[in-house]
Motif scaffolding. Structure first.
Motif, PDB file in Angstrom:
ATOM      1  N   THR A  79       0.834  -1.193   0.000  1.00 11.81           N
ATOM      2  CA  THR A  79       0.000   0.000   0.000  1.00 11.81           C
ATOM      3  C   THR A  79       0.872   1.247   0.000  1.00 11.81           C
ATOM      4  O   THR A  79       2.081   1.188   0.265  1.00 11.81           O
ATOM      5  N   SER A 160      -0.073   0.536  -6.355  1.00  9.59           N
ATOM      6  CA  SER A 160      -0.240   1.227  -5.073  1.00  9.59           C
ATOM      7  C   SER A 160      -0.517   2.710  -5.270  1.00  9.59           C
ATOM      8  O   SER A 160      -1.291   3.319  -4.531  1.00  9.59           O
ATOM      9  N   SER A 163      -4.136   3.044  -6.397  1.00 11.72           N
ATOM     10  CA  SER A 163      -5.043   2.862  -5.251  1.00 11.72           C
ATOM     11  C   SER A 163      -5.068   4.119  -4.386  1.00 11.72           C
ATOM     12  O   SER A 163      -6.128   4.551  -3.910  1.00 11.72           O
TER      13      SER A 163
END
Length: 710
Positions: A79, A160, A163
């Motif tokens: 993340t 990532s 996102s």
């Protein structure tokens, strides 16, 4: 861009391995070589260097707030989150250029190929914040980038970012941070800095692909950038996916190729069907295959190619230097020196830069064994994405324009235009300090840019299109490549120019310029003909007897008459000009012009007449059928003025006598002459120019007059 000295220091030992291995034989070879030299000078070596565009940010180098980065922390679970200090602002320095790995995309509506993106000019903080957000919400979710992320082992980095871009609070947080960091408007590169898991440092996209990042290095951002740029090379110009495995046109090796690559000369394009008959854009990779890296390298040639071009004759003329044979380190360094100097100096043409190098006035001198050549091309923009190639050749050579320039300067410095010795007679033809072709200076720049012909050929209207069969194109390319010009067509262009000239005055300076050019071309062996009648025009002329005449002290030693001086000067000029001396009809046209020019000079000076014989018998009005009538009226007017001056003989008798001899030597009645009208008019106009320039106000007072008391 590296200077030639820096280039040598950086690459002398490794340059040969960076160069093509086959001899230069096509325009594409030249473009590829230019692109390779440019890439090494700006982005250096490496797998992705050809895709980078460091020069696009040179103008903001070291400027305050010229680099703005979004700082992102990466976690071990894949993340990403904004850093505690989300926005980092600094100056773009030379050291940071490779770190940001910028790849520009020339599109006002698109984003750059790299994750690093250049803003528009003087953007406000809120606009800058928008560009930063786009790194996550536009670039990271681009279709091509997502495909790379799916296949690359480090694709999670891009995922990532994508996102993170979905965070609804992201935009506001970035805007607040940006406004707190920037003082006002700025022009900058916007990019990202990521901190890998467990690291205490932030890295720019380009740094992740180097040893700087240690075990965290990855080229995923460069791979995605490369894919985005290549995607634009296979779906443009009416093709959706013009790519396939084939033998590369440049290297001869099998590779993934593209068929619709961009072209710095706008030549190999989808709409250029005349260059590729039956071209199917989708299958262009079969008929004109260029490897992916080769296509990008060719695009990088744009800067040097643009530097080696100029506007002429409502076209773009390209004059691209290269060295014959296989590129070597010595040749590449010498070529880079020429290209660099042209790029740095807008007023320097490739010919002038090469000539400086040839004379040893640059870093790497050119020796004759290097076999310098030029590609010469004339290309006209026709309409949107359509360019017409009117003439091109790979056979241009430095010494063709150099020899012509030297030849022209020699002509202007000869007795044809420059008075010699003690004679007070004017030279046969006029000069003017503000008339380029009539001043004794180098014509190298004029020749290279096409201005040499523009001054003597018919004018082009600002919006007038140049047709493919326009002789000026053939003449320009011919001069630059050493191909002799057809003298008949040259005379046709000259005559059109002087008959179309605006104003009421005889275009003496234009005619003199044309004759100087014609003589220089002949002396440089750049004239040819398909008609024996024009063969004398192609012969070299030196005007030696004219020089002897003007240096003869005995002409004035005993107070010799003006008529004698005029006679010797006229005879010398005719004897030294084969085109006139060897053709009685052409000589007659010239002498008629001389007589009309001399009488007109008398009319204007002595009679104060506003309308002279030159006005009554303009160039464009003379034809074979009108020759005799014009001749009779000119001679009659000469006789009238002779009587008015109570002269014992005829004024300008030497011209009238030569006229009679010339017409007699033609052995036919003038009405039956087969002389071309352009030939007739050009030499008539030359004679008028000679006659007007020969006239001096005191001529008639020096003639032998009848005793006025008788």
């Amino acid at each position: 861009m590296l200077s030639p000295e820096e280039y040598k220091t950086e690459y002398e030992d490794t340059l040969e391995s960076e160069l093509p291995t086959r001899p230069i034989s096509t325009l594409r070879d030249i473009q590829y070589l230019y692109g390779r030299l440019y890439t090494l000078a700006t982005a250096g070596g490496g797998e992705f260097s050809a895709y980078l565009t460091p020069d696009e940010s040179r103008d903001i180098l070291n400027e305050p707030e010229s680099l703005v980065a979004l700082q992102i922390d990466l976690a071990a679970d894949g993340t990403a989150s904004l850093a505690e200090e989300p926005v980092f602002v600094t100056s773009l320095t030379e050291q940071l250029v490779p770190a940001v790995a910028h790849c520009d995309y020339d599109s006002s509506a698109g984003i750059d190929h790299s994750i690093t993106h250049r803003t528009g000019q003087d953007k406000s903080p809120d606009k800058i914040a928008g560009y930063l957000v786009d790194r996550l919400t536009r670039w990271a979710v681009d279709d091509v980038v997502e495909e790379i992320a799916a296949d690359h082992e480090d694709g999670w980095l891009i995922d990532s970012l994508a996102s993170l871009g979905k965070d609804e609070s992201l935009s506001e947080r970035i805007q607040t941070a940006t406004e707190s960091q920037l003082d006002g408007t700025t022009t900058a590169l916007t990019t990202i800095r990521v901190r890998p898991p467990g690291s205490d440092k932030y890295f720019y996209p380009g740094e992740l692909a180097t040893e700087t990042a240690g075990s965290d290095q990855t080229d995923v951002f460069q791979v995605a950038m490369r894919a985005r740029k290549l995607s634009k090379l296979v779906d443009k110009n009416a093709a959706s996916n013009s790519t396939g495995s084939a033998v590369d046109f440049i290297t001869g090796e099998e590779s993934q190729t593209v068929g619709m690559a961009e072209d710095p000369l706008n030549y190999f394009l989808g709409k250029q069907h005349e260059s590729f008959p039956g071209l199917d854009p989708e299958e262009a990779w079969r008929s004109h295959p260029i490897s992916e890296d080769g296509a990008v390298t060719i695009i990088n040639a744009q800067t040097f190619i643009d530097s080696c071009s100029y506007r002429a004759l409502n076209m773009r003329v390209y004059y691209l230097p290269y060295f014959f044979g296989r590129p070597t380190t010595e040749k590449a360094l010498a070529l880079y020196d020429i290209l660099y100097n042209v790029y740095q100096n807008d007023d320097l043409t490739p010919v002038e830069a090469a000539y400086r190098s040839y004379r040893g006035d640059s870093t790497f001198g050119i020796t004759s064994d290097l076999e310098l050549r030029f590609y010469v091309g004339a290309i006209r923009y026709q309409q949107a994405k359509r360019f017409d190639v009117f003439g091109d050749t790979l056979d241009g050579a430095l010494m063709y324009p150099v020899d012509l320039s030297d030849s022209h300067q020699t002509v202007i410095e000869s007795p044809l235009f420059t008075a010699r010795g003690s004679s007070d007679r004017t030279p046969p033809l006029p000069t003017h300090p503000d008339w380029d072709l009539l001043t004794p200076t180098s014509q190298l720049r004029s020749i290279a840019t096409g201005w040499y012909l523009t001054q003597t050929f018919p004018d082009l209207e600002p919006n007038e299109d140049t047709s493919p069969d326009d002789y000026r194109i053939e003449a320009l390319v011919g001069i630059l490549s050493g191909e002799p010009l057809l003298v008949e067509e040259l005379l046709d262009a000259y005559t059109q120019a002087i008959t179309d000239s605006a104003g009421d005055d005889h275009p003496s300076l234009t005619v003199a310029s044309q004759f100087a050019q014609l003589t220089a071309l002949a002396n440089a062996d750049l004239l040819k003909t398909n008609d024996p009648r024009y063969e004398p025009l192609t012969q070299e002329t030196t005007y030696n007897s004219l020089a002897t005449m003007t240096n003869t002290e005995s002409i004035r030693a005993d107070g010799g008459s003006t008529a004698l001086k005029r006679t010797e000067k006229l005879e010398s000029f005719i004897n030294d000009t084969p085109a006139i001396n060897e053709d009685a009809q052409r000589r007659s046209a010239f002498l008629l012009g001389v007589l009309i020019g001399q009488v007109s000079g008398y009319q204007e000076s002595k009679e104060n007449r506003a309308t002279t014989l030159v006005d009554q018998y303009p160039i464009k009005g003379l034809t074979i059928k009108k020759f005799k009538r014009t001749l009779h009226e000119a001679v009659d007017k000469d006789i009238v003025y002779s009587r008015d001056n109570r002269m014992s003989g005829t004024m300008y008798a030497e011209v009238v006598d030569e006229l009679r001899k010339a017409i007699s030597a033609s052995k036919t009645d003038p009405d039956e002459w087969k002389m071309d009208t352009t030939d007739l008019r050009f030499y008539y106009s030359l004679g008028v120019t000679y006659g007007l320039n020969d006239y001096e106000p005191d001529d008639e007072s020096n003639e032998t007059n009848v005793d006025k008391e008788e």
